[in-house]
Design an enzyme around this catalytic site. Structure first.
Site, mmCIF file in Angstrom:
data_model
loop_
_atom_site.group_PDB
_atom_site.id
_atom_site.type_symbol
_atom_site.label_atom_id
_atom_site.label_comp_id
_atom_site.label_asym_id
_atom_site.label_seq_id
_atom_site.Cartn_x
_atom_site.Cartn_y
_atom_site.Cartn_z
ATOM 1 N N TYR A 440 -43.428 17.460 -5.228
ATOM 2 C CA TYR A 440 -43.698 17.712 -6.648
ATOM 3 C C TYR A 440 -45.187 17.844 -6.955
ATOM 4 C CZ TYR A 440 -39.382 16.834 -9.389
ATOM 5 O OH TYR A 440 -38.174 16.920 -9.997
ATOM 6 N N GLU A 441 -45.495 18.679 -7.959
ATOM 7 C CA GLU A 441 -46.824 18.761 -8.581
ATOM 8 C C GLU A 441 -47.939 18.996 -7.571
ATOM 9 O OE1 GLU A 441 -46.195 19.058 -11.488
ATOM 10 O OE2 GLU A 441 -44.308 17.980 -11.620
ATOM 11 N N GLY A 442 -47.671 19.850 -6.586
ATOM 12 C CA GLY A 442 -48.607 20.073 -5.492
ATOM 13 C C GLY A 442 -48.257 19.132 -4.357
ATOM 14 N N GLN A 447 -52.724 17.475 -2.464
ATOM 15 C CA GLN A 447 -53.412 16.341 -3.091
ATOM 16 C C GLN A 447 -54.568 15.857 -2.216
ATOM 17 O OE1 GLN A 447 -52.472 15.609 -6.180
ATOM 18 N NE2 GLN A 447 -50.789 17.067 -5.997
#
Length: 597
Positions: A440-442, A447
């Site tokens: 998720y979300e990158g 990250q």
């Protein structure tokens, strides 16, 4: 409360009050967000009851039933709509939204605590209101007066919900490749055309209108991310009175078939000349969307924390009830099997779970407190300091907590043995639901690259050095204590001081090597992020031990101290193994012969 999930209110209160001094910090830095203990506990009690009694019983229902797709419409699992209506009517949807928009106006840290409980009790359901909260924050930060007047209150009160529409079939993380188009209309709106995939909560029957935040390109936009703009695209258009009118040109094309979170509608969304409204400046849509994306990254960490807590609770409960084998500490004259909790390896797994859960709770709540300080402190420097720490540690929280979440839920299955591999215990669902979180979300590799490339290299290690100063103060405080054999806080201080030296050396290696080899930062980044994760956990576990040593006669604090000692003895040593991985030469992974066959 339901046996499926028991809100860990005692540990939450410990973190809020004894570790973080939430009440004092907010009073000093964010007077308009100050909250007293009694009010905070009332919020926790109410949210805990809702999660345990309403959401937790629906968790397996959502997993087994999933969502139903019918010609563009989506029906959620039985009970989901009623739970959402109650959530909204009880005021939970606007917990951290501004009072002027119909919200409760509570500090962000309280929203994070409630978010953990939502994810613990029903992770798939929790995505519906949490994405709405993100859309609210994005419009609040970037919208025009008309956009705020039109969309904020319905989002804050749960009358409408929201989504975030980024990914397309040909581009995931690399948003510079997106093709969705935005053509100006004569009335100042835009016609949005394109397809988005993996859109959580993209279509459902929980609310009559869904507010999509969509990244798209204007006709004259340059290539790359600088050519992206952000648009508000409602499912239903509004008439002059603000009431729902014609259906907009946006429709769910299909539901994704997926490994977990079956109760959440993950959609392919088709936009066909859908009316949209530019939010923020043209060409700066990614910056505007990052308000929502950063919140989503921290929310992903909190979601992992919630799933981890439930996995630990179920594993502990099973280990206490399952009678099998003999404990090596049981006298030979005893008869009958013992609870598997008495077996050393089971206790190792449970302590690992507990150390990762409670360390993650302290880290996540502290970051949420930094959001409150950044947004509401009257002192500009204090606000900037909090902002710097948030920027540095948001990718760490997302990646470290979500990787740990997969480990904790997997250990939960392992404690259950064969019973964990079948559906009745719910252990396998937790692992399936958790597995999306490192993506998720990158993805977590993204990250790690963000941490190293956009944070450490960008400021030449400035924020890392600030963080090390904070952590070294904890080491000093531990070393100043009279280290009894029972507490071992002086040993913790020495371990933290050594860890700080390792982080400092690893940071300098990355700074130096990046100037010579453009591939080295990406080679080192994943291990470096995990090293920073351990730095934060060591810091908070040491602080927990400092509190617990003075109250160890109480079983709660005694257990806290034992878990802190376990973390330092069994889990923190991983940090030493990360150092050679950080220094691994890029040629070891970039050698073209590796995949030449």
């Amino acid at each position: 409360m339901s046996g499926n999930y028991i809100p860990p209110l005692r540990d939450m209160q410990f973190v809020l009050h004894e570790l973080l001094d939430m009440e004092g910090v907010l009073a000093r830095h964010c007077a308009d967000k100050a909250i007293d203990r009694e009010t905070a506990h009332q919020v926790l009690d109410g949210a805990g009851r809702f999660c345990a009694e309403v959401l937790a019983p629906l968790n397996s229902v959502g997993d087994q039933h999933g969502c139903e797709y019918n010609a563009g419409d989506v029906k959620t699992a039985p009970g989901f709509r009623e739970a959402f209506n109650r959530y909204a009517s009880d005021g939970w949807s606007g917990l951290v939204c501004d009072v002027e928009d119909g919200g409760q106006g509570l500090p962000h840290i309280m929203g994070t605590v409630v978010s953990e409980m939502l994810a613990s009790s029903n992770s798939a359901w929790s995505l519906y209101p949490k994405l709405s909260e993100g859309a609210y924050r994005c419009i609040r930060a970037n919208g025009t007066d008309w956009q705020k007047d039109t969309f904020l209150t319905p989002l804050a009160t749960g009358e409408w919900t929201g989504t975030m529409c980024l990914t397309e079939p040909h581009c995931g993380t690399d948003l510079g490749l997106l093709r969705t188009r935005a053509v100006p209309n004569v009335d100042g709106s835009f016609a949005i055309t394109g397809t988005k995939i993996f859109i959580s909560s993209g279509e459902h029957d929980l609310a009559p209108n869904i507010i999509h935040l969509v990244l798209a390109r204007l006709p004259d936009a340059p290539a790359g991310v600088r050519g992206i703009s952000l648009f508000i695209v409602p499912k239903f258009l509004l008439d002059d009175a603000g009431k729902l009118a014609a259906r907009n040109g946006v429709q769910c094309g299909s539901l994704e078939r997926k490994m977990g979170i079956h109760g959440n509608a993950t959609c392919v969304m088709n936009f066909e000349a859908a009316t949209g409204y530019l939010i923020g400046e043209a060409g700066k849509g990614l910056a505007a969307m990052f308000v929502m994306m950063n919140g989503a990254r921290l929310g992903t960490g909190t979601q992992a924390l919630g799933l981890s807590e439930t996995a630990y609770q179920r594993a502990l409960r099973y280990s206490q009830e399952r009678l099998q084998s003999r404990s090596p500490a049981t006298p030979a004259s005893s008869t009958g099997p013992d609870p598997i909790l008495s077996l050393p390896d089971v206790r190792r797994m449970l302590l690992t779970q507990r150390a990762l859960v409670e360390g993650g709770r302290a880290f996540a709540y502290w970051l949420a407190l930094q959001i409150d300080i950044h947004q509401h402190s009257a002192d500009a420097q204090t606000s900037r300091d909090a902002e710097g720490l948030l920027a540095l540690l948001t990718p760490v929280a997302k990646a470290f907590l979500s990787d740990n979440g997969v480990d904790v839920t997997s250990l939960g299955m392992q404690v259950h043995g064969g019973a964990g591999f079948i559906t009745e215990t719910g252990a396998e669902q937790l692992l399936r639901d958790a597995r999306i979180l490192p993506i998720y979300e990158g993805t977590n590799g993204v990250q790690a690259n963000d941490l190293v490339g956009r944070k450490v290299l960008a400021d030449e290690g400035l924020q890392i050095r600030r963080l090390l100063t904070i952590v070294r103060e904890t080491a000093t405080e531990c070393l100043a204590r009279d280290g009894s054999a029972e507490s071992k806080v002086d040993d913790m201080g020495r371990a933290i001081a050594e860890l700080c030296d390792d982080v400092e050396a690893a940071t300098q290696f990355i700074l130096d090597s990046a100037q010579l080899d453009p591939c080295q930062p990406g080679t080192s980044s994943a291990a470096y992020l995990r090293l920073i994760g351990h730095l934060m956990f060591a810091h908070f576990w040491a602080r927990a031990a400092l509190v617990a040593t003075t109250k160890a006669a109480d079983s709660f604090y005694a257990g806290k101290l034992v878990t802190a000692q376990f973390y330092f003895a069994s889990l923190l040593p991983e940090s030493r193994s990360l150092l050679p991985r950080i220094r691994l030469e890029s040629s070891a992974v970039m050698n073209p012969l590796a995949f030449a066959a």
